[in-house]
Every structure is written in C-alpha cells, then in structure tokens.
Motif scaffolding. Structure first.
Motif, PDB file in Angstrom:
ATOM      1  N   SER A 159       0.852  -1.184   0.000  1.00  0.00           N
ATOM      2  CA  SER A 159       0.000   0.000   0.000  1.00  0.00           C
ATOM      3  C   SER A 159       0.890   1.236   0.000  1.00  0.00           C
ATOM      4  O   SER A 159       2.027   1.210   0.476  1.00  0.00           O
ATOM      5  N   ASP A 160       0.349   2.332  -0.517  1.00  0.00           N
ATOM      6  CA  ASP A 160       1.146   3.559  -0.602  1.00  0.00           C
ATOM      7  C   ASP A 160       1.049   4.432   0.641  1.00  0.00           C
ATOM      8  O   ASP A 160       1.670   5.502   0.690  1.00  0.00           O
ATOM      9  N   LEU A 161       0.290   3.997   1.661  1.00  0.00           N
ATOM     10  CA  LEU A 161       0.182   4.808   2.883  1.00  0.00           C
ATOM     11  C   LEU A 161       1.463   4.731   3.705  1.00  0.00           C
ATOM     12  O   LEU A 161       2.219   3.757   3.612  1.00  0.00           O
ATOM     13  N   GLY A 162       1.701   5.754   4.517  1.00  0.00           N
ATOM     14  CA  GLY A 162       2.973   5.876   5.221  1.00  0.00           C
ATOM     15  C   GLY A 162       3.318   4.701   6.108  1.00  0.00           C
ATOM     16  O   GLY A 162       4.479   4.283   6.172  1.00  0.00           O
ATOM     17  N   ARG A 163       2.334   4.139   6.796  1.00  0.00           N
ATOM     18  CA  ARG A 163       2.629   3.055   7.728  1.00  0.00           C
ATOM     19  C   ARG A 163       3.055   1.778   7.006  1.00  0.00           C
ATOM     20  O   ARG A 163       3.860   0.998   7.524  1.00  0.00           O
ATOM     21  N   THR A 164       2.514   1.552   5.797  1.00  0.00           N
ATOM     22  CA  THR A 164       2.932   0.392   5.021  1.00  0.00           C
ATOM     23  C   THR A 164       4.235   0.667   4.276  1.00  0.00           C
ATOM     24  O   THR A 164       5.048  -0.241   4.096  1.00  0.00           O
ATOM     25  N   ARG A 165       4.418   1.894   3.836  1.00  0.00           N
ATOM     26  CA  ARG A 165       5.683   2.257   3.179  1.00  0.00           C
ATOM     27  C   ARG A 165       6.860   2.019   4.133  1.00  0.00           C
ATOM     28  O   ARG A 165       7.882   1.436   3.746  1.00  0.00           O
ATOM     29  N   ALA A 166       6.710   2.490   5.373  1.00  0.00           N
ATOM     30  CA  ALA A 166       7.801   2.356   6.346  1.00  0.00           C
ATOM     31  C   ALA A 166       8.050   0.892   6.696  1.00  0.00           C
ATOM     32  O   ALA A 166       9.202   0.471   6.869  1.00  0.00           O
ATOM     33  N   THR A 167       6.992   0.109   6.793  1.00  0.00           N
ATOM     34  CA  THR A 167       7.135  -1.316   7.097  1.00  0.00           C
ATOM     35  C   THR A 167       7.833  -2.036   5.948  1.00  0.00           C
ATOM     36  O   THR A 167       8.803  -2.786   6.155  1.00  0.00           O
ATOM     37  N   ALA A 168       7.369  -1.805   4.736  1.00  0.00           N
ATOM     38  CA  ALA A 168       7.960  -2.454   3.564  1.00  0.00           C
ATOM     39  C   ALA A 168       9.417  -2.052   3.367  1.00  0.00           C
ATOM     40  O   ALA A 168      10.242  -2.867   2.917  1.00  0.00           O
ATOM     41  N   ALA A 169       9.751  -0.813   3.706  1.00  0.00           N
ATOM     42  CA  ALA A 169      11.120  -0.329   3.518  1.00  0.00           C
ATOM     43  C   ALA A 169      12.119  -1.130   4.340  1.00  0.00           C
ATOM     44  O   ALA A 169      13.277  -1.301   3.924  1.00  0.00           O
TER      45      ALA A 169
END
Length: 211
Positions: free
Chosen positions: A56-66
């Motif tokens: 997902s492109d939302l911040g909480r998923t971006r940070a997790t995926a990173a």
C-alpha cells in the motif's frame, strides 16, 4: 501447479492502533515501537527469500515495507489498490465511539451483512481492488517464488477471503492480524490455501498427512 507463496504482512504499530481508532485510509505513521516491529519481522521474512515486495502507498505500510527492502535489496512496488478500507465518518473514531454512535451498523457488519461502514467501502469492493493486484504480481513469480504483500488488517482479510473462494459473509471468521504479523497462502492443486495465519515466527513444516 507452480508452488508459489504469498505472504500478506500487516504494518507495524501506530498511535491510532494504541488508541483503538479506526484508521482506514487516514495516513498515520508508525510509532518507534512499530518501526522496531517492522525491523524484527523483516529479518525473519528475509529468510523466506522473497522474489518481490508490493505495498500500500500509505505511510505506515511504506515504512514497514522499507525495512524488508533494506535487508533484501528488493524494490518495493506501491499500489493504491492495497490501501485499507475507506470507512467514511468512522475514520478517526475510537472503537467505543463507533459503538456508541453507529452501534446498529457495527452489529450488522459483525453479522456478515454488506455494510458501508461510515458511508465508505463495502468489504467486497476492497477485495475487488486488492485481490487482482496481488494476483497480478503473483503471476509474475518464478516457480516456487514468494511474494510479500505489505498491507492493512482489513484489506488483507478481504483479500485472503477472495483468494480462498470464501463467501463474503464468512470473511469475518478469519481472525485479525496483530501489528507486523502475517498470513501465508500457498499454492495447491486446488488453488490457494491458507498455511499460516497471524504468524510472527517462521513457518514450520507440516508433519502428517496434510502436507
């Protein structure tokens, strides 16, 4: 059968998780604890040798995926189709506030009835946008490949329900995911099957007749 695997990974903890506020599509960041959860989980999931990561492109998923990208060297593909359920006026409300203001609607949802929570999306609409994204990327996997999908609790539940062929009123029977835990779908002769749910440790082999 290509023996592919899909890992559906929920994002780490946010402040609204702690406050039991319905996040939906509201863009809430990870807490320091949530970031630590993501780093721990990423080290475990990296040992599964994923071939691709989508999120997902939302911040909480971006940070997790990173965090997983950092230890695998894989590029993350972000897609709005993997966002959490849009829940209209429910978003930002605590669980108690939703029960107080929208108790009948909440009860109908829990009974498995099609409900636009807060005037937002139906669960089937979430599945219709999320599941095709997952399948399209899974189709690109090599034989025996693994796809990691970083998304949100509700979106993951509806995607699992759709990929398993469950009727929508049965999707709620899939329990929720804790922060930074995951579920795994494995490919079988009959299609996708749920092999792990709400896991925080690496899969163990199934010793018995149902391998």
């Amino acid at each position: 059968m290509r023996d592919r695997r899909i890992v559906l990974w929920r994002h780490g903890q946010t402040a609204w998780n702690l406050e039991r506020r319905f996040q939906g599509t509201t863009d809430i960041e990870l807490t320091p604890a949530g970031l630590a959860q993501a780093r721990r989980a990423a080290r475990l999931l990296a040992s599964l040798r994923p071939d691709a990561i989508i999120a997902s492109d939302l911040g909480r998923t971006r940070a997790t995926a990173a965090e997983l990208a950092a230890v695998t060297g894989l590029e993350v593909v972000h897609d709005t189709g993997l966002r959490e359920t849009y829940a209209g006026v429910w978003q930002g409300l605590t669980h108690d506030e939703i029960i107080e203001r929208y108790g009948e609607q909440y009860a109908a949802w829990k009974r498995g009835e099609p409900v636009r929570r807060g005037g937002g999306e139906l669960e089937t609409e979430v599945a219709e946008r999320a599941a095709p994204v997952v399948l399209a990327h899974a189709d690109k996997l090599p034989d025996g490949g693994t796809l990691v999908v970083v998304s949100h609790g509700g979106a993951i539940r509806t995607t699992i329900g759709r990929l398993l062929g469950l009727e929508p009123h049965h999707w709620e029977s899939l329990g929720g995911l804790s922060n930074c835990c995951w579920s795994i779908l494995g490919e079988s002769a009959r299609g996708w099957r749920l092999t792990e749910h709400n896991a925080g440790t690496l899969p163990e082999p199934v010793l018995g007749d149902d391998t």
